[in-house]
Every structure is written in C-alpha cells, then in structure tokens.
Design an enzyme around this catalytic site. Structure first.
Site, PDB file in Angstrom:
ATOM      1  N   GLY A 163      24.193  54.013  52.036  1.00 58.03           N
ATOM      2  CA  GLY A 163      23.879  54.322  50.642  1.00 58.03           C
ATOM      3  C   GLY A 163      24.743  55.503  50.243  1.00 58.03           C
TER       4      GLY A 163
ATOM      5  N   GLU B 152      35.408  47.703  57.661  1.00 57.16           N
ATOM      6  CA  GLU B 152      34.189  46.887  57.597  1.00 57.16           C
ATOM      7  C   GLU B 152      34.306  45.783  58.649  1.00 57.16           C
ATOM      8  OE1 GLU B 152      33.800  45.532  53.548  1.00 57.16           O
ATOM      9  OE2 GLU B 152      33.250  47.531  52.818  1.00 57.16           O
TER      10      GLU B 152
ATOM     11  N   SER C 179      27.395  53.037  57.693  1.00 51.63           N
ATOM     12  CA  SER C 179      27.975  53.635  56.474  1.00 51.63           C
ATOM     13  C   SER C 179      27.560  55.103  56.324  1.00 51.63           C
ATOM     14  CB  SER C 179      27.606  52.772  55.269  1.00 51.63           C
ATOM     15  OG  SER C 179      28.338  53.135  54.137  1.00 51.63           O
ATOM     16  N   ALA C 180      26.720  55.447  55.347  1.00 50.79           N
ATOM     17  CA  ALA C 180      26.291  56.850  55.192  1.00 50.79           C
ATOM     18  C   ALA C 180      25.593  57.354  56.460  1.00 50.79           C
ATOM     19  CB  ALA C 180      25.368  56.987  53.977  1.00 50.79           C
TER      20      ALA C 180
ATOM     21  N   HIS D 107      33.819  51.993  55.934  1.00 48.77           N
ATOM     22  CA  HIS D 107      34.394  51.101  54.903  1.00 48.77           C
ATOM     23  C   HIS D 107      35.902  51.363  54.752  1.00 48.77           C
ATOM     24  CE1 HIS D 107      30.465  49.878  53.044  1.00 48.77           C
ATOM     25  NE2 HIS D 107      30.088  51.123  53.287  1.00 48.77           N
TER      26      HIS D 107
END
Lengths: 265, 265
Positions: free
Chosen positions: A119, A224, A152-153, A189
């Site tokens: 997020g 990714e 991700s985050a 990413h």
C-alpha cells in the site's frame, strides 16, 4: 493428507507441533537468525493476489499456521485482511489482523510470524511509529527469529529506511527510518524504462541514481514477480523476473534468480 | 528593436526602467498580490528545455531582466545554472544562481524574481530548510510581490506541502511543509494511466486517490506541457495538455486550458 481446522480455516497441513515450532524459534534466536521473505508485489500481471509466490510463502512459513497481518498501508483494513486470508487459505495459513487486536504490541509479541502488506509506505511507517510497533517487530524478527514476510510497502519496511519507496508522501512519518532488518535497500515494483515513452518524468533508474547521489547503501531493484528469501547469512533471489542492482560508482547490474548472499556482507 | 546588454547576455527587451520595476513591486505588495508561474515540467516531448512555455515565461517576468535561479533539486548546480541561462537567453533574461551567492538569504532579499528548477523535491526542500530560505522566499513573493516561477519540484515548492510530489524520498527534510504560496496542491508531470500496461504499481490517479484518503486539499494534476499562471485572485491554466482536478468525495474532473480562479477560493 489430513485436513486440520486452523482458526476456522481448513488446512492441508499436518497438525502443528508446538514443541517443534518453539524449538525452531529458540534455535533461530540463538543463532541470531533472521528469516525474511521480501516480495516485490502482491499482484503480478496474469495471476491472483499473492498467487505467483504462494509456494515460496508456504515454504517460508513452515511450520507456522497463524500469522499476524499488518494492513496499515491501506485505508480499508477489514477488506484487506479478508483478501489476504483468502489468498493464504490454500496453503492452510490463517491470519490474525493486527487492526482488530486489543493491544497491537502484545499481538506482535505473541505472533508466530508477521506479514506486512503493501500500500502506501508513508502511511504504513507513520502508523507503525504511532502504535510504537517498530521496536517490538524488530525484536520479534531479530531476537525471537519469527518469520517476517513483506510485500511492496511491507518490503520497504524491512529496509534501513523508506528512501527507496515509490510511494507518494501522502502523510508525514516522524522519521524515514524503517525496521532495518537487512543491510541494503529494496526498490519494489522495479520497472525498466519504456524506450517508447514520451513522458519526461524521471525513470525508475534515474530516481535510483538520484538516491545514490545522496546515499551509499546499495539498492536491489526488485521486479514484480521476484522476491528475496533471507535466512541467516543466506539471501536467495526467487521468481522469474530477476532484479537490477544499483551501487554507487558502478553501472547498474542485471541479476538473475539465485544466490545473492553477497548483499548481506 | 534595440538590443540591451543584460549581465553579459544580449536582449531584445527595452532597457529596464528601475522606477517602473520598483513601482510595480510596491503596487503588488500593497494589493497583497502574488505573481506565480507554475510549470508542470521543464522538458516536454519534442521541444527543448523550457521551450514550450517560453512565451509565458517572458510575459510572466516582464519587466524583470535578472532572476535568481535555485538549482538545489539537482546535484550538479553549475551545469544546471548554465542550462537555464541558455534556455532564458532568447527572451533576454539573465540569471544569478543562488549556489554561487555569498549569502543565499541576502540573494533572495535582493532578487527581482525567483525561479526554482525541477529535480528531486525532497533534496530541494531539505536544502531550503538548511539554508533557512523558506521564510525569505515566502516574504519575497507574498509581501514584496516579486514574480515566482517554478518547474516540477519548483512547482511542488509553491504548494502547502510536498505531499503530492512524484519524487523518491532520497533524503529527509525536517518537514513536508513547503512554501505554501497557493491554497491547493499540484501534482506535476501528471500522467494518465496506460490502459495497456501490465505493471501493477499504483497509477498516478491511484496515488492521488490515496492522498485524498488522508488529506482534504484539492490537487491539480498538471500534465507535462501545462502550467498555472496566478496573479492576485486570478488563476489561468495555460498550455495545450490540460489538467485533471482531484477533490475529495467527487470523481476526478478533466479541466481544459482557461480560467481556473475557483482554485484560489
């Protein structure tokens, strides 16, 4: 294989052996052993949420059957927890989401494993500071040796700082210092420049070059579909898309899946 | 038209009338009049550095012939100042770059106009704080009424905060609060989602939706090739590419070039 009821979720796993779990934890703690799975993105083109790395997750979490999920990077926590629960159901892992815990610090202290979802990194880190979770999570991973999983985050959180996040700084955390569980930075990413683009905003590579103008720490540009699996002194690049490694003073280097333990030294 | 020597740079402008300049400044100060030109990007596909908005710059800076350039968003200041000097030469505007000023605060206090160039917003804002330039620039623009010009990161600086920058947080400024010269946020280099993309990182629109989950201030998503020209209570969207306006609780709205003064109320 017998199915076990795990917190309301059926599982194909063998029943938990609590003694075995505890033993593993103690062993890891004695060895100062971290166990991390750092995923570039939960979503990859052409497959479902976390689907592309589910085998790696299953292996990473063994023999744990319940993980503490941290949904703070998104605004909608209930929905997010449900999505993750559904995604992990096929491997028999149940989740407890920290946002419904009576005491988040206690929840971390009691967790058998932690998953911090993706997020917005700024929102996530700000919340971790506000709830005073930085030290407890660090302690759980580094001293108790429980498996940490980030996407991700959540992968940004494992780095020394969030200085290589792609996210918009929508809120202001008290510091950019993150969990500092690994000695290098990750850019999740990671995306190669599109040679046909007419857009003049910085490419990802340009942004990371700017980072290296100001910082010495190397950056793994994790595409990714890729992830890093750390266990003690070993670091393995998994997935099919590889990564690009950015170090000050040398040209970026393409790295294929395999042993990248040199990142830890 | 007679050519005038302006700090070593030839110009097609009429000679500076110091009295006229001073008069204009006093008038603007009395009216509390800000004069800003906020450009999305210095580079636009198919044209040279600042070329696409040179007419708007010329009009904005009249009758000023020397501007103070702030190159701190990039690492290489000399080179950057040279690039800007070359770009503004055709309209007879000479630059003094603040990085060679003996005293940057004095340079701001004496400036007839200021141009803050693009690069990394975090690096830029951190430097403005370190050199204690926030207040002097604010004072110069808001009280003395000198023309302010920003591009990309320099446009981010004019906003209340840098919370809508696209840049990587490569360094940590003491605060995200910026010059606060306008009552709304701008997202420079605004880019529409590519419907054919397989990348799963957030689109710009998604990032701005996240911003609005946490903040109330509207955001002008300024496409490359567009700029906003503010003068007193007037705000005009210039250029050919338009912008997308993001406000909490309403769908994003496409806005074509023209009067957008409602953004100031």
């Amino acid at each position: 294989m017998g199915r076990t009821d795990v917190g309301g979720v059926s599982s194909d796993r063998p029943p938990v052996n609590n003694l075995q779990t505890r033993h593993l934890k103690i062993l890891r703690a004695c060895l100062g052993m971290r166990k991390l799975l750092l995923i570039s993105s939960s979503r990859v083109h052409g497959s479902g949420f976390l689907e592309h790395c589910l085998v790696a997750i299953d292996e990473h979490l063994q023999p744990v059957e319940r993980i503490l999920f941290v949904p703070y990077a998104l605004a909608e926590h209930d929905q997010y927890a449900e999505l993750v629960a559904t995604a992990l159901h096929p491997i028999g892992v149940a989740i407890d989401s920290i946002h419904v815990a009576e005491n988040p610090v206690t929840a971390v202290k009691q967790a058998q494993a932690i998953f911090i979802g993706g997020g917005n990194s700024f929102r996530l880190l700000k919340t971790l500071y506000e709830l005073e979770l930085i030290e407890p999570i660090r302690e759980a991973v580094q001293s108790r040796g429980i498996p940490y999983m980030g996407s991700s985050a959540g992968t940004n959180m494992a780095c020394p700082t969030i200085r290589t996040t792609n996210d918009m700084p929508i809120v202001e955390p008290p510091s950019f210092e993150a969990l500092d569980l690994i000695p290098f930075q990750i850019n999740p990413h990671f995306v190669d420049a599109n040679p046909n683009s007419t857009h003049k905003g910085e490419t990802r590579e340009h942004r990371l070059a700017e980072y290296l103008e100001e910082n010495q720490t190397p950056v793994a540009g994790l595409r990714e579909g890729s992830w890093l699996k750390l266990e003690g002194d070993s670091c393995i690049l998994g997935g099919k898309t590889g990564m690009k490694l950015f170090r000050r003073g040398t040209p970026p280097e393409e790295v294929a899946a395999g042993d990248v333990s040199y990142l830890l030294s």
